[in-house]
Design a protein around this motif. Sequence first.
Motif, PDB file in Angstrom:
ATOM      1  N   MET A   1      42.192  37.699 -18.005  1.00  0.00           N
ATOM      2  CA  MET A   1      42.053  37.151 -16.659  1.00  0.00           C
ATOM      3  C   MET A   1      43.032  37.866 -15.719  1.00  0.00           C
ATOM      4  N   ALA A   2      42.529  38.306 -14.593  1.00  0.00           N
ATOM      5  CA  ALA A   2      43.402  39.035 -13.656  1.00  0.00           C
ATOM      6  C   ALA A   2      44.427  38.066 -13.063  1.00  0.00           C
ATOM      7  N   THR A   3      45.648  38.564 -12.850  1.00  0.00           N
ATOM      8  CA  THR A   3      46.694  37.736 -12.250  1.00  0.00           C
ATOM      9  C   THR A   3      46.362  37.525 -10.780  1.00  0.00           C
ATOM     10  N   LYS A   4      46.493  36.299 -10.321  1.00  0.00           N
ATOM     11  CA  LYS A   4      46.177  36.005  -8.919  1.00  0.00           C
ATOM     12  C   LYS A   4      47.340  36.481  -8.036  1.00  0.00           C
ATOM     13  N   VAL A   5      47.011  37.234  -7.008  1.00  0.00           N
ATOM     14  CA  VAL A   5      48.044  37.726  -6.081  1.00  0.00           C
ATOM     15  C   VAL A   5      47.958  36.924  -4.780  1.00  0.00           C
ATOM     16  N   TYR A   6      49.095  36.451  -4.339  1.00  0.00           N
ATOM     17  CA  TYR A   6      49.168  35.644  -3.117  1.00  0.00           C
ATOM     18  C   TYR A   6      49.865  36.418  -2.006  1.00  0.00           C
ATOM     19  N   GLU A   7      49.627  35.951  -0.776  1.00  0.00           N
ATOM     20  CA  GLU A   7      50.435  36.427   0.343  1.00  0.00           C
ATOM     21  C   GLU A   7      51.579  35.440   0.499  1.00  0.00           C
ATOM     22  N   LEU A   8      52.791  35.925   0.413  1.00  0.00           N
ATOM     23  CA  LEU A   8      53.965  35.050   0.499  1.00  0.00           C
ATOM     24  C   LEU A   8      54.730  35.368   1.777  1.00  0.00           C
ATOM     25  N   ILE A   9      55.129  34.333   2.488  1.00  0.00           N
ATOM     26  CA  ILE A   9      55.821  34.516   3.770  1.00  0.00           C
ATOM     27  C   ILE A   9      57.279  34.082   3.606  1.00  0.00           C
ATOM     28  N   ALA A  10      58.199  34.969   3.968  1.00  0.00           N
ATOM     29  CA  ALA A  10      59.631  34.665   3.884  1.00  0.00           C
ATOM     30  C   ALA A  10      60.224  34.658   5.285  1.00  0.00           C
ATOM     31  N   PRO A  11      60.547  33.481   5.843  1.00  0.00           N
ATOM     32  CA  PRO A  11      61.173  33.436   7.173  1.00  0.00           C
ATOM     33  C   PRO A  11      62.664  33.787   7.094  1.00  0.00           C
ATOM     34  N   CYS A  12      63.212  34.323   8.193  1.00  0.00           N
ATOM     35  CA  CYS A  12      64.644  34.641   8.225  1.00  0.00           C
ATOM     36  C   CYS A  12      65.156  34.511   9.662  1.00  0.00           C
ATOM     37  N   HIS A  13      66.462  34.690   9.838  1.00  0.00           N
ATOM     38  CA  HIS A  13      67.027  34.658  11.198  1.00  0.00           C
ATOM     39  C   HIS A  13      66.492  35.849  11.996  1.00  0.00           C
ATOM     40  N   PHE A  14      66.198  35.625  13.280  1.00  0.00           N
ATOM     41  CA  PHE A  14      65.755  36.716  14.157  1.00  0.00           C
ATOM     42  C   PHE A  14      66.811  37.802  14.180  1.00  0.00           C
ATOM     43  N   GLY A  15      66.402  39.044  13.962  1.00  0.00           N
ATOM     44  CA  GLY A  15      67.358  40.154  14.002  1.00  0.00           C
ATOM     45  C   GLY A  15      67.759  40.618  12.611  1.00  0.00           C
ATOM     46  N   LEU A  16      67.326  39.874  11.572  1.00  0.00           N
ATOM     47  CA  LEU A  16      67.733  40.247  10.212  1.00  0.00           C
ATOM     48  C   LEU A  16      66.538  40.586   9.308  1.00  0.00           C
ATOM     49  N   GLU A  17      65.405  40.891   9.954  1.00  0.00           N
ATOM     50  CA  GLU A  17      64.186  41.174   9.175  1.00  0.00           C
ATOM     51  C   GLU A  17      64.356  42.381   8.253  1.00  0.00           C
ATOM     52  N   ALA A  18      65.071  43.412   8.732  1.00  0.00           N
ATOM     53  CA  ALA A  18      65.220  44.641   7.932  1.00  0.00           C
ATOM     54  C   ALA A  18      66.008  44.387   6.652  1.00  0.00           C
ATOM     55  N   VAL A  19      66.993  43.481   6.725  1.00  0.00           N
ATOM     56  CA  VAL A  19      67.807  43.157   5.545  1.00  0.00           C
ATOM     57  C   VAL A  19      66.925  42.463   4.500  1.00  0.00           C
ATOM     58  N   LEU A  20      66.131  41.498   4.961  1.00  0.00           N
ATOM     59  CA  LEU A  20      65.250  40.759   4.053  1.00  0.00           C
ATOM     60  C   LEU A  20      64.181  41.678   3.463  1.00  0.00           C
ATOM     61  N   LYS A  21      63.644  42.563   4.294  1.00  0.00           N
ATOM     62  CA  LYS A  21      62.619  43.503   3.818  1.00  0.00           C
ATOM     63  C   LYS A  21      63.163  44.349   2.658  1.00  0.00           C
ATOM     64  N   LYS A  22      64.387  44.834   2.812  1.00  0.00           N
ATOM     65  CA  LYS A  22      64.997  45.648   1.754  1.00  0.00           C
ATOM     66  C   LYS A  22      65.176  44.825   0.476  1.00  0.00           C
ATOM     67  N   GLU A  23      65.597  43.572   0.644  1.00  0.00           N
ATOM     68  CA  GLU A  23      65.774  42.695  -0.528  1.00  0.00           C
ATOM     69  C   GLU A  23      64.459  42.516  -1.295  1.00  0.00           C
ATOM     70  N   ILE A  24      63.363  42.311  -0.540  1.00  0.00           N
ATOM     71  CA  ILE A  24      62.056  42.083  -1.179  1.00  0.00           C
ATOM     72  C   ILE A  24      61.597  43.354  -1.904  1.00  0.00           C
ATOM     73  N   LEU A  25      61.787  44.498  -1.249  1.00  0.00           N
ATOM     74  CA  LEU A  25      61.423  45.773  -1.894  1.00  0.00           C
ATOM     75  C   LEU A  25      62.260  45.993  -3.161  1.00  0.00           C
ATOM     76  N   ASP A  26      63.546  45.653  -3.099  1.00  0.00           N
ATOM     77  CA  ASP A  26      64.423  45.805  -4.270  1.00  0.00           C
ATOM     78  C   ASP A  26      63.973  44.908  -5.429  1.00  0.00           C
TER      79      ASP A  26
END
Length: 395
Positions: A1-26
């Motif tokens: 059975m194929a693993t179900k892939v979801y769209e997950l939304i991670a909110p953060c403080h305005f101005g810190l999106e790049a930091v969170l993006k790097k964390e998710i990629l890591d």
Amino acid sequence: MATKVYELIAPCHFGLEAVLKKEILDLGYEISQVEDGKVTFLGDAEAICRANIFLRTTERILLKVGSFKATTFEELFQGTKSLPWEEYIPQDGRFWVKKANSIKSKLFSPSDIQSIMKKAMVDRMKQGYGVSVIPETGADYPVRVSLYKDIVTVALDTTGESLHKRGYRKMTSKAPIEETLAAALIMLTPWNKDRILVDPFCGSGTFPIEAAMMAANMAPGMNRSFLSENWKQIIPRKCWYEAMDEAHEMVDDTVSVDIQGYDLDPEVIKAARANAELAGVAHMIHFQQRPVAELSHPKKYGFLITNPPYGERIEDKKNLPALYTQIGDRFKALDSWSAFIITSYEDVEKYMGRKADKNRKIYNGMMKTYFYQFLGPKPPRRKPEAAPKNQDREQ
């Protein structure tokens, strides 16, 4: 059975999106969208567990159910009803629209949005399960919805209590900085565990504790629970156990660090120590009752990372010029150090007597703050160990 892939939304403080993006990629996940105050990424059930446990800079992890356009309450009702709720919520699940926010949209009354969507969900669930009553006696499934330019984005909250609640801060000082924000600000600096970190206004200890947890590779969510641990039909228990095991295996709290926190108030220092104890990093931090006027350190190339008093009350504002003059004087005396200061005060550079190398606007809740960055020189690279001389050569 194929693993179900979801769209997950991670909110953060305005101005810190790049930091969170790097964390998710890591963490190894693919980013699908970066917007103001949130990063959306793709992941399976295991990703929901790992994101909740490992991400330091997001407030929560939302599981996107769908999105649609709605400019009338009828469209909102039909759009909500068209979503496959029965694929996410079991027949006895307890569900409600916990939060609705609306920006630049025709529909803007949160309470109306909440009650209409709840009705639509009940209708869909009755239809989907072929029943006339939905008991709502089981696990909780809170829904969060955001309307932006009439596009409705609907998601389930997998986290529960916000992720900034790591479980270690029982004692707080006045106006504490959120753990997620403190972690993101540390990540914006070049600090690493081999460098000195001093917070001369440490309050309840958030900056030193977050830094120590990073140095020891402690996942921020490893000592707390999450709402979706009860969502057995979406996330097998095994995923939680494996993610927690992964978190525990990564910890190394024997690293040697120089992390210090000072505050003028002895009670506050006591609270900071208690919090560090709860976080499991008390042995890594030196807390001390000490005024900023006595700030000094014998070593070079350290970091000041701090959130000084904001002076929200008018009488406190009067003290800020003297305070920043003092910080500036002590900083000048610290040879080759860097300073990173978050504050809503706009005259920091004037009184510190130095222009910041970088300044970043960050919204702390609704308050506009500035992250002033005064960069010191980089420490010289350590010379590689000299290779042993050949024995047959003349010594």
